[in-house]
Enzyme design. Structure first.
Site, PDB file in Angstrom:
ATOM      1  N   GLU A  34      -5.695  -5.151  10.079  1.00  0.00           N
ATOM      2  CA  GLU A  34      -4.618  -4.247  10.260  1.00  0.00           C
ATOM      3  C   GLU A  34      -5.043  -3.264  11.555  1.00  0.00           C
ATOM      4  OE1 GLU A  34      -2.623  -3.144   6.646  1.00  0.00           O
ATOM      5  OE2 GLU A  34      -4.318  -1.869   6.836  1.00  0.00           O
ATOM      6  N   GLY A  87       1.869   2.318  10.634  1.00  0.00           N
ATOM      7  CA  GLY A  87       2.724   3.265  10.400  1.00  0.00           C
ATOM      8  C   GLY A  87       3.396   3.832  11.829  1.00  0.00           C
ATOM      9  N   GLU A 132      -7.020   4.721   7.317  1.00  0.00           N
ATOM     10  CA  GLU A 132      -6.730   6.068   6.969  1.00  0.00           C
ATOM     11  C   GLU A 132      -7.936   6.709   6.408  1.00  0.00           C
ATOM     12  OE1 GLU A 132      -2.839   5.583   5.165  1.00  0.00           O
ATOM     13  OE2 GLU A 132      -2.081   5.140   7.095  1.00  0.00           O
ATOM     14  N   HIS A 163      -9.548   1.002   4.333  1.00  0.00           N
ATOM     15  CA  HIS A 163      -8.297   1.341   4.956  1.00  0.00           C
ATOM     16  C   HIS A 163      -8.615   2.187   6.362  1.00  0.00           C
ATOM     17  CE1 HIS A 163      -4.141   2.555   5.896  1.00  0.00           C
ATOM     18  NE2 HIS A 163      -3.705   1.341   5.404  1.00  0.00           N
ATOM     19  N   SER A 190       2.939  -2.102  10.139  1.00  0.00           N
ATOM     20  CA  SER A 190       4.380  -2.407  10.403  1.00  0.00           C
ATOM     21  C   SER A 190       4.853  -3.464  10.167  1.00  0.00           C
ATOM     22  CB  SER A 190       4.630  -1.794  11.845  1.00  0.00           C
ATOM     23  OG  SER A 190       4.302  -0.424  12.122  1.00  0.00           O
ATOM     24  N   LYS A 195      -0.028   4.235  -0.483  1.00  0.00           N
ATOM     25  CA  LYS A 195      -0.423   5.335   0.199  1.00  0.00           C
ATOM     26  C   LYS A 195      -0.261   6.602  -0.787  1.00  0.00           C
ATOM     27  CE  LYS A 195       0.223   3.360   4.572  1.00  0.00           C
ATOM     28  NZ  LYS A 195      -0.030   3.375   6.179  1.00  0.00           N
ATOM     29  N   ASN A 231       0.981  -1.152   0.105  1.00  0.00           N
ATOM     30  CA  ASN A 231      -0.071  -0.070   0.048  1.00  0.00           C
ATOM     31  C   ASN A 231       0.840   1.274   0.062  1.00  0.00           C
ATOM     32  OD1 ASN A 231      -1.830   2.143   0.340  1.00  0.00           O
ATOM     33  ND2 ASN A 231      -2.295   1.537   2.444  1.00  0.00           N
TER      34      ASN A 231
HETATM   35  C1  PEP Z   1      -0.966  -0.196   5.452  1.00  0.00           C
HETATM   36  O1  PEP Z   1      -1.109   1.366   5.181  1.00  0.00           O
HETATM   37  O2  PEP Z   1      -1.982  -0.766   5.347  1.00  0.00           O
HETATM   38  C2  PEP Z   1       0.028  -0.102   6.486  1.00  0.00           C
HETATM   39  C3  PEP Z   1       0.029  -1.649   7.152  1.00  0.00           C
HETATM   40  O3  PEP Z   1       1.175   0.456   6.825  1.00  0.00           O
HETATM   41  P1  PEP Z   1       2.534   0.357   7.622  1.00  0.00           P
HETATM   42  O4  PEP Z   1       3.065  -1.113   7.051  1.00  0.00           O
HETATM   43  O5  PEP Z   1       3.435   1.318   7.101  1.00  0.00           O
HETATM   44  O6  PEP Z   1       2.392   0.108   8.925  1.00  0.00           O
END
Ligand code: PEP
Length: 250
Positions: free
Chosen positions: A166, A172, A96, A94, A212, A11, A9
């Site tokens: 998630e 993040g 976000e 997601h 992460s 972003k 992803n």
């Molecule tokens: C994501 O944006 O779905 C995500 C898991 O980000 P990160 O790996 O940076 O935590």
């Protein structure tokens, strides 16, 4: 369990030229992948990504879509438009999008419906906030998000749904869920799908962990019995790290 799928992803990162460059870097590194590999890029980078992945098995995902086919929705992109340009996947729900752009379980359900109707495969994100985990309601939250998003989705259509667990507190932040925490919630999602459909159907669904995940922790997370892949944010922007995660998915 489900087929292993590793999805990046990106972003709101990369211009079209940068998209081409990063995919060209990723391509040789994942050519022997035994899992499915997807890159989720900004809308304006989709054309460049589709061109760059030619000759590889890498799939291309958008990061959202609207639920209407067309109309007076300034700034929005429909699932039909994505399908028409050759996009195969769309990331929906997601955290976000839920946190900053007002997506709710109900709008996520509408987007899922539109994406399936257009012929796309959905990467559906679910996950709890830290406060919810601390209150001990992770299971209830994730089960409810899953049930609402899958409302009206048939058993046949479920083959075009990938679920990404998630935990919001891990996205993040550099704070990864432990392998046990990730597996526990992925198993719970599978149990929820068993309740909605059947055990046989639930076994075939790909359930990813995201939050992460990186080159150092991927192998342990991906070795868990109910974790069938990963949705990767930050680490998907570094070709060698992304390739290490892809190699760990077997
Ligand atoms: C994501 O944006 O779905 C995500 C898991 O980000 P990160 O790996 O940076 O935590």
């Amino acid at each position: 369990m489900g087929k292993y799928v590793i999805a990046g992803n990106w972003k709101m990162n990369k211009t079209p030229a940068e998209t081409t460059a990063l995919i060209e870097e990723i391509k040789p590194l994942v050519k022997d992948a035994t899992c499915d590999v997807i890159v989720g890029v900004p809308f304006v980078d989709l054309a460049a990504a589709l061109e760059a992945v030619k000759g590889s098995k890498i799939g291309v995902a958008a990061q959202n879509c609207h639920w209407e086919k067309s109309g007076a929705y300034t700034g929005e992109i429909s699932a039909e438009m994505l399908k028409a340009m050759g996009v195969g996947y769309v990331i929906l729900g997601h955290s976000e999008r839920r946190t900053y752009f007002g997506d709710t379980d109900v709008t996520v359900q509408k987007r899922v419906r539109a994406a399936l109707d257009a012929g796309l495969t959905v990467i559906l994100c679910v996950g709890e906030y830290l406060e919810q985990r601390e209150q001990g309601i992770t299971g209830e939250v994730v089960a409810m998000q899953t049930k609402i998003a899958l409302g009206g989705v048939s058993k046949e259509e479920l083959s075009r749904i990938i679920i990404a667990y998630e935990p919001v507190w891990a996205i993040g932040t550099g704070r990864t869920a432990t392998a046990e925490q990730a597996n526990e919630v992925c198993a719970l999602i599978r149990k929820t799908i068993t309740g909605l459909y059947s055990c046989q159907t639930a076994k075939k669904v790909t359930i990813q962990y995201g939050g992460s995940m990186n080159a150092a922790n991927a192998a342990e997370l991906l070795a868990q019995s109910d974790v069938d892949g990963g949705l990767i944010g930050g680490a998907s922007l570094k070709a060698p790290d992304f390739a290490t995660i892809v190699a760990a998915a077997k």
